[in-house]
Design an enzyme around this catalytic site. Sequence first.
Site, PDB file in Angstrom:
ATOM      1  N   LYS A  82       3.445  -1.345  -0.697  1.00  0.00           N
ATOM      2  CA  LYS A  82       2.084  -0.912  -1.038  1.00  0.00           C
ATOM      3  C   LYS A  82       1.694  -1.475  -2.403  1.00  0.00           C
ATOM      4  O   LYS A  82       2.511  -1.459  -3.335  1.00  0.00           O
ATOM      5  CB  LYS A  82       2.034   0.618  -1.059  1.00  0.00           C
ATOM      6  CG  LYS A  82       0.646   1.203  -1.293  1.00  0.00           C
ATOM      7  CD  LYS A  82       0.708   2.730  -1.309  1.00  0.00           C
ATOM      8  CE  LYS A  82      -0.653   3.371  -1.450  1.00  0.00           C
ATOM      9  NZ  LYS A  82      -0.582   4.839  -1.468  1.00  0.00           N
ATOM     10  N   SER A 157      -3.566   7.155   1.913  1.00  0.00           N
ATOM     11  CA  SER A 157      -3.982   5.913   1.306  1.00  0.00           C
ATOM     12  C   SER A 157      -3.070   4.724   1.595  1.00  0.00           C
ATOM     13  O   SER A 157      -3.492   3.580   1.418  1.00  0.00           O
ATOM     14  CB  SER A 157      -4.067   6.100  -0.212  1.00  0.00           C
ATOM     15  OG  SER A 157      -2.775   6.374  -0.751  1.00  0.00           O
ATOM     16  N   SER A 181      -0.282  10.659   1.657  1.00  0.00           N
ATOM     17  CA  SER A 181      -0.577   9.240   1.893  1.00  0.00           C
ATOM     18  C   SER A 181       0.510   8.431   2.562  1.00  0.00           C
ATOM     19  O   SER A 181       0.299   7.261   2.866  1.00  0.00           O
ATOM     20  CB  SER A 181      -0.931   8.564   0.573  1.00  0.00           C
ATOM     21  OG  SER A 181      -2.248   8.871   0.247  1.00  0.00           O
TER      22      SER A 181
HETATM   23  N1  GLN Z   1      -5.752  11.918   0.778  1.00  0.00           N
HETATM   24  C1  GLN Z   1      -5.236  12.479  -0.434  1.00  0.00           C
HETATM   25  C2  GLN Z   1      -6.138  12.126  -1.585  1.00  0.00           C
HETATM   26  O1  GLN Z   1      -7.106  11.485  -1.359  1.00  0.00           O
HETATM   27  C3  GLN Z   1      -3.850  12.021  -0.658  1.00  0.00           C
HETATM   28  C4  GLN Z   1      -3.753  10.695  -1.305  1.00  0.00           C
HETATM   29  C5  GLN Z   1      -2.347  10.317  -1.595  1.00  0.00           C
HETATM   30  O2  GLN Z   1      -1.407  10.953  -1.129  1.00  0.00           O
HETATM   31  N2  GLN Z   1      -2.195   9.313  -2.418  1.00  0.00           N
HETATM   32  O3  GLN Z   1      -5.871  12.475  -2.699  1.00  0.00           O
END
Ligand code: GLN
Length: 485
Positions: A82, A157, A181
């Site tokens: 990532k 994400s 994410s």
């Molecule tokens: N969807 C969650 C957010 O927008 C989690 C994001 C993540 O785990 N980086 O914060």
Amino acid sequence: MTPSEIPTLTVARVRQGLAEREFSAVELAQEALRFAQAENPKTNAYLHFCPERALASARRVDEKLARGEDAGALAGVPIAVKDVILTEGVRTTCGSKLLANYIAPYDATAIMRLEAAGGVILGKTNCDEFAMGSSTENSAFGPVRNPVAPDRVPGGSSGGSGAVTAQGTAVVALGSDTGGSIRQPASFCGVVGVTPTYGRVSRYGLTAFASSLDHIGPFARNVHDAALLLQVIAGRDPADATSAFAPVPAYTAALDGQVRGVRIGLPREYFQGLASETADLIMAGVETLRGLGCEVREISLPHTEYAIGCYYIICTAEASSNLARYDGVRYTSRSQQSATLGDMYRNTRGEGFGAECKRRIMLGTYVLSAGYYDAYYLKAQKVRTLIARDFSRAFEEVDAIVTPVSPFPAFKLGEKLDDPLEMYLSDIYTITGDLAGIPCMSVPCGRTAAGLPVGMQILASHFNEAGMFRLAAAFEGAGGAARLA
Ligand code: GLN
């Protein structure tokens, strides 16, 4: 190995192919890169490739093998990372326009460990800007398409890492998880995704979003490969003061199928009013676990209803502080149109950050401001403690907790883009694990009638990744929720 085998490779198959001299690590890296580059336009899952680095790693593996040495647990395995994890000499954009040309000056600890174990990093994967989002639509470099259903999101994400693992353009991948994410894209793409215990994997070289919640973790097409990848990257790192001293057990040795008598809790609050194909698949999965000899009982996690509010206060507060460093002086591109230093800061940030980052910076600054700190941030920290305590109490009664990963499968691109609150609410099942700092994972649990993957979440107590993997592997071995009538 035929080219058609590339998308279904496993770590074990790579190991066997190298051991039997069926192919060299360099040949495999070349073939894997060619395939990934050819397939990538279908999903936009990779942002960039690093062929020189990949081939150099592969050459090192071949040299070791030629000398008869152990080339490492991940020898020759094609890996995607990532793009929030630093890779020396390779662009690391965090999905942000601000860092579009940022070349990382050093490697994250997880990257060093992967390569020391013979891993071959092919390239960097697309993600929501600074890992904020649930669909990868917040990337400055265009969204990722779900390889299973190209009109749908891969989740986020870490959508790029989920997509490459499902698409077969990497064997395993690294993602990051702050509120879901890793698990949510794994669920949406039909692969395994693991969020380890907080502190289990060093965060050194992971671009900070919300430091008290951030984790690095693996994506893989099977539980064994995810467990092995975690084993390689886990463990104390002096460069991250929050990394844990706890020894790393041999996770793959725990995959022995011994799950008879394992006590599984289904939290009442997570299943209330849940009537959907997702719920049916999870319940079919629970039946599979029961069939394996697990004891299933209902439990309660009473503070669940406060989790979303609590998470979005803490994560925005930490994000507003962490993102302050992108000021046009260090790291980032700089706005050229400014008369004063103040204008330069404002313009750089105004032009560079996307809407979601700006929203979180404003929310986070607000909850931390004098006069509101006690009412919001401090309160949220207290609620976080209550949520963590819910889990500690539950783990006195059960060995693992099973829930859905997401209330619904992959949604259509654009479907939730205009409604940030709705996007936030979709994190309901995943953020509690991060708030409590416990290990949790998504394991494939069948598909809906429309063919969309659904993931089952397994949560375990602090540092009990081995127990979590044991259960997940037994579930996978029994065909997951394939028994849905
Ligand atoms: N969807 C969650 C957010 O927008 C989690 C994001 C993540 O785990 N980086 O914060």
